[in-house]
Motif scaffolding. Structure first.
Motif, short mmCIF file in Angstrom:
data_model
loop_
_atom_site.label_atom_id
_atom_site.label_comp_id
_atom_site.label_asym_id
_atom_site.label_seq_id
_atom_site.Cartn_x
_atom_site.Cartn_y
_atom_site.Cartn_z
N ALA A 185 0.69 -8.80 19.81
CA ALA A 185 1.75 -9.68 20.34
C ALA A 185 1.35 -11.15 20.14
CB ALA A 185 1.95 -9.39 21.82
N ASN A 211 10.43 4.56 25.89
CA ASN A 211 9.83 5.04 24.65
C ASN A 211 8.34 5.31 24.88
OD1 ASN A 211 9.04 5.44 22.00
ND2 ASN A 211 9.18 3.28 21.45
N ILE A 246 0.34 -13.56 21.76
CA ILE A 246 -0.36 -14.19 22.88
C ILE A 246 -1.64 -14.85 22.36
CG2 ILE A 246 0.58 -12.68 24.67
CD1 ILE A 246 -1.98 -11.00 24.50
N LYS A 282 -0.15 -2.78 21.73
CA LYS A 282 0.90 -3.71 21.33
C LYS A 282 0.55 -5.14 21.71
CE LYS A 282 5.15 -1.04 21.10
NZ LYS A 282 6.46 -0.83 21.73
N LEU A 283 -0.19 -5.30 22.84
CA LEU A 283 -0.58 -6.65 23.24
C LEU A 283 -1.50 -7.29 22.19
CD1 LEU A 283 -1.24 -6.46 27.09
CD2 LEU A 283 0.55 -7.75 25.93
N TYR A 336 7.74 15.37 26.11
CA TYR A 336 6.56 14.95 26.87
C TYR A 336 5.69 16.15 27.23
CZ TYR A 336 8.84 10.46 27.10
OH TYR A 336 9.43 9.29 26.75
N MET A 364 4.50 2.26 17.59
CA MET A 364 4.43 0.83 17.90
C MET A 364 5.67 0.06 17.50
SD MET A 364 0.53 -0.16 17.04
CE MET A 364 0.80 -1.86 17.44
N GLU A 405 -6.56 -14.39 25.47
CA GLU A 405 -5.96 -13.26 26.19
C GLU A 405 -6.27 -11.94 25.47
OE1 GLU A 405 -2.05 -15.18 28.37
OE2 GLU A 405 -2.08 -15.08 26.20
N ASP A 429 13.16 -0.11 20.11
CA ASP A 429 13.47 0.30 21.48
C ASP A 429 14.97 0.23 21.68
OD1 ASP A 429 10.79 0.62 22.60
OD2 ASP A 429 10.61 -1.47 22.01
N ALA A 484 -1.18 -11.20 30.43
CA ALA A 484 -0.96 -11.12 28.98
C ALA A 484 0.39 -10.46 28.68
CB ALA A 484 -2.09 -10.35 28.33
N MET A 485 0.73 -9.42 29.48
CA MET A 485 2.03 -8.74 29.28
C MET A 485 3.17 -9.72 29.57
SD MET A 485 0.83 -5.22 31.15
CE MET A 485 2.42 -4.50 31.49
N THR A 491 0.73 2.59 24.78
CA THR A 491 0.98 1.65 23.68
C THR A 491 0.86 0.21 24.16
OG1 THR A 491 3.34 1.64 24.17
CG2 THR A 491 2.59 3.23 22.53
N GLY A 492 0.80 0.02 25.50
CA GLY A 492 0.82 -1.33 26.06
C GLY A 492 -0.27 -2.23 25.52
N LYS A 507 7.43 -14.92 25.36
CA LYS A 507 7.39 -15.58 24.04
C LYS A 507 8.78 -15.64 23.44
CE LYS A 507 3.12 -16.66 23.29
NZ LYS A 507 2.73 -18.04 23.12
N GLY A 544 2.86 8.12 29.96
CA GLY A 544 3.08 6.99 29.07
C GLY A 544 1.81 6.48 28.42
N LYS A 554 8.84 1.61 16.73
CA LYS A 554 10.13 2.29 16.94
C LYS A 554 11.05 1.34 17.69
CE LYS A 554 12.23 6.25 19.15
NZ LYS A 554 12.39 6.29 20.56
N TRP A 560 8.99 -7.92 24.58
CA TRP A 560 7.80 -7.08 24.50
C TRP A 560 7.98 -5.79 25.29
CZ3 TRP A 560 4.31 -4.95 27.93
CH2 TRP A 560 3.15 -4.41 27.35
N THR A 561 7.64 -4.66 24.68
CA THR A 561 7.72 -3.39 25.41
C THR A 561 6.41 -2.64 25.24
OG1 THR A 561 8.62 -2.29 23.48
CG2 THR A 561 10.22 -3.08 25.08
N GLY A 562 6.08 -1.83 26.20
CA GLY A 562 4.85 -1.04 26.09
C GLY A 562 4.81 -0.02 27.21
N SER A 563 3.92 0.97 27.06
CA SER A 563 3.81 1.98 28.11
C SER A 563 2.35 2.15 28.51
CB SER A 563 4.36 3.32 27.61
OG SER A 563 3.53 3.81 26.58
N ALA A 565 3.02 -12.96 29.41
CA ALA A 565 3.02 -13.99 28.36
C ALA A 565 3.71 -13.46 27.11
CB ALA A 565 1.59 -14.40 28.03
N ALA A 566 3.42 -12.19 26.76
CA ALA A 566 4.04 -11.59 25.57
C ALA A 566 5.55 -11.49 25.76
CB ALA A 566 3.45 -10.21 25.32
#
Lengths: 227, 202
Positions: B63, A195, B65, B59-60, B168, A25, B69, A29, A220-221, B55-56, A227, B151, A27, A206-209, A223-224
């Motif tokens: 975040a 990552n 927000i 992480k939200l 991976y 979470m 949300e 980027d 929400a993504m 992780t999306g 920010k 991912g 690391k 904001w980053t995520g996978s 919005a994040a």
């Protein structure tokens, strides 16, 4: 004594696991580098927008398909709320990052770059995802690591996907592997920036996978990232 | 292996399963432990779904927000975890199976803790050992959740950092291994707890 050892082992395992989660979470980027697009034809919105959001993707990645279909179903809202307002410049960075798992990944990526050369990336991408959904993903084929794999597709599959793409030019482009080097070099660059596999989102701060959500998740993504 | 040895092992497995079944009947005829098992099951499916979707979403939740949300994201994860959204796959089946096993373990643990408090000297049960094994199984399940190359695996960033892009592929193998470990440990702990629960019924 034995109980004490077991407890210590358990604590170590738990701490290791928590460490892995925190590592994933937090690391740092890799900086996404220059904020110029890798391919101008794979973007949406104004280059002067306040935020540059990047999506690393692969034609055959099912979770990328989930994300793109949600965007497609909400094109109007995306346009009105984020693109037209000058808030977001959205860029797709096409890779063949799942080529270890899908034998079609590289050819699909090549076709996407070929279509982009004609300025028809979005038309092609929308059409190929719809076709893949109808033929495979909606039937549970090629949707996860345990589902049946999509069989090796021939070039005709990509060429016939969209009527808006110049089919002859696409065929020549694929026959001559005109975009293979671009795809491979972008995948190499992406693997240093991503990552955790694709889809990978680098939305400013904001980053995520991964993506299994819906439009509210996308909002929400965004919005994040804003920010 | 000699026929005698094989027969002895078979008899032992049969005895263990019979004791487990009796323990199961003893514990789960009481609604309190059924409710406990259901709650553990729901919490566990939620956690597995959260960790297996990359992780999306995780992480939200951290975040900056709005709470609304975040609540919506949690509601989506919950609906997916109980199968009301999303598609069926072997991963989803494994997640449900592991969660169900953890639910039964949770019910047994609640029963044994309760009986141990109310009848401390009736019999000797090594609860800490079972609880520890159950926790190891739970950690393995969460670590094995998701699809690394897509991912959506919590361990993918670590493997990618250690082994570059080949990480991976390795993390997919690791994920499978962890899933198997999680199921095996959960089944063993469940059978053991079922047998130990029976001691309080005698």
């Amino acid at each position: 004594m034995e109980n004490k050892t077991r407890t210590i082992i358990l604590i170590v395992i738990a701490l290791l696991f928590i460490g892995v989660v925190i590592f994933g979470m937090t690391k740092k980027d890799s900086p996404q580098g220059e904020v110029i697009a890798w391919n101008d034809n794979m973007t949406m919105g104004s280059r002067d927008a306040a935020h540059h959001f990047i999506v690393y993707t692969d034609v055959f990645c099912p979770y990328c398909d989930n994300f793109s279909r949600v965007l497609e179903e909400n094109t109007e809202a995306l346009q009105e709320e984020y693109l037209d307002t000058g808030d977001v410049f959205l860029e797709y960075r096409m890779t063949d990052m799942i080529s270890d798992h899908s034998e079609n990944s590289t050819r699909g990526g090549e076709a996407a770059y070929c279509a982009a050369e004609q300025g028809k990336f979005w038309e092609f991408y929308e059409a190929i995802l719809a076709k893949l959904w109808d033929d495979y993903h909606s039937k549970g084929i090629g949707t996860s690591k345990t589902s049946p794999e999509i069989p090796k597709l021939d070039d005709e599959y990509y060429i016939s996907a969209s009527d808006e793409v110049d089919k002859d030019a696409l065929k020549t482009c694929l026959d001559e592997h005109q975009t293979l080097e671009t795809l491979k070099s972008n995948t190499r660059k992406a693997s240093r920036l991503v990552n955790g596999g694709v889809p990978y989102f680098a939305f400013d701060g904001w980053t995520g996978s991964g993506f299994e959500g819906n439009w509210s998740t996308v909002k929400a993504m965004f919005a994040a990232g804003m920010k | 292996m000699s026929a005698r040895k094989t027969r002895r092992i078979t008899q032992r497995i049969e005895q263990n399963l019979t004791d487990f079944a009796a323990g199961f009947k003893l514990v789960f005829r009481r609604w309190q432990y059924v409710v406990t098992a259901v709650i553990v099951f729901l919490v566990f499916t939620f956690i597995l779904e959260l960790f297996s979707s990359g992780t999306g979403e995780l992480k939200l939740l951290f975040a900056g927000i709005s709470l609304g949300e975040k609540a919506q994201i949690m509601a989506n994860i919950f609906l997916r975890s109980i199968g009301l959204a999303g598609e069926f796959s072997l991963e989803a089946f494994l997640a449900i199976l592991i969660s169900a096993l953890q639910g039964v373990i949770g019910g047994f643990l609640a029963f044994v803790i309760h009986e141990k408090r109310t009848r401390p000297k009736t019999c000797k049960v090594n609860l800490a050992k079972d609880a520890e094994n159950a926790s190891i199984g739970a950690i393995a399940a969460v670590a094995g959740a998701g699809c690394a190359s897509c991912g959506t695996s919590i361990i993918a960033p670590l493997f990618a950092a250690l082994f570059s892009s080949s990480g991976y592929v390795l993390s997919v193998v690791f994920g499978w291994l962890m899933n198997i470990v999680a199921v095996v440990i959960a089944v063993l702990v469940m059978i053991n707890l079922g047998k130990e629960s029976l001691k309080y019924g005698k």
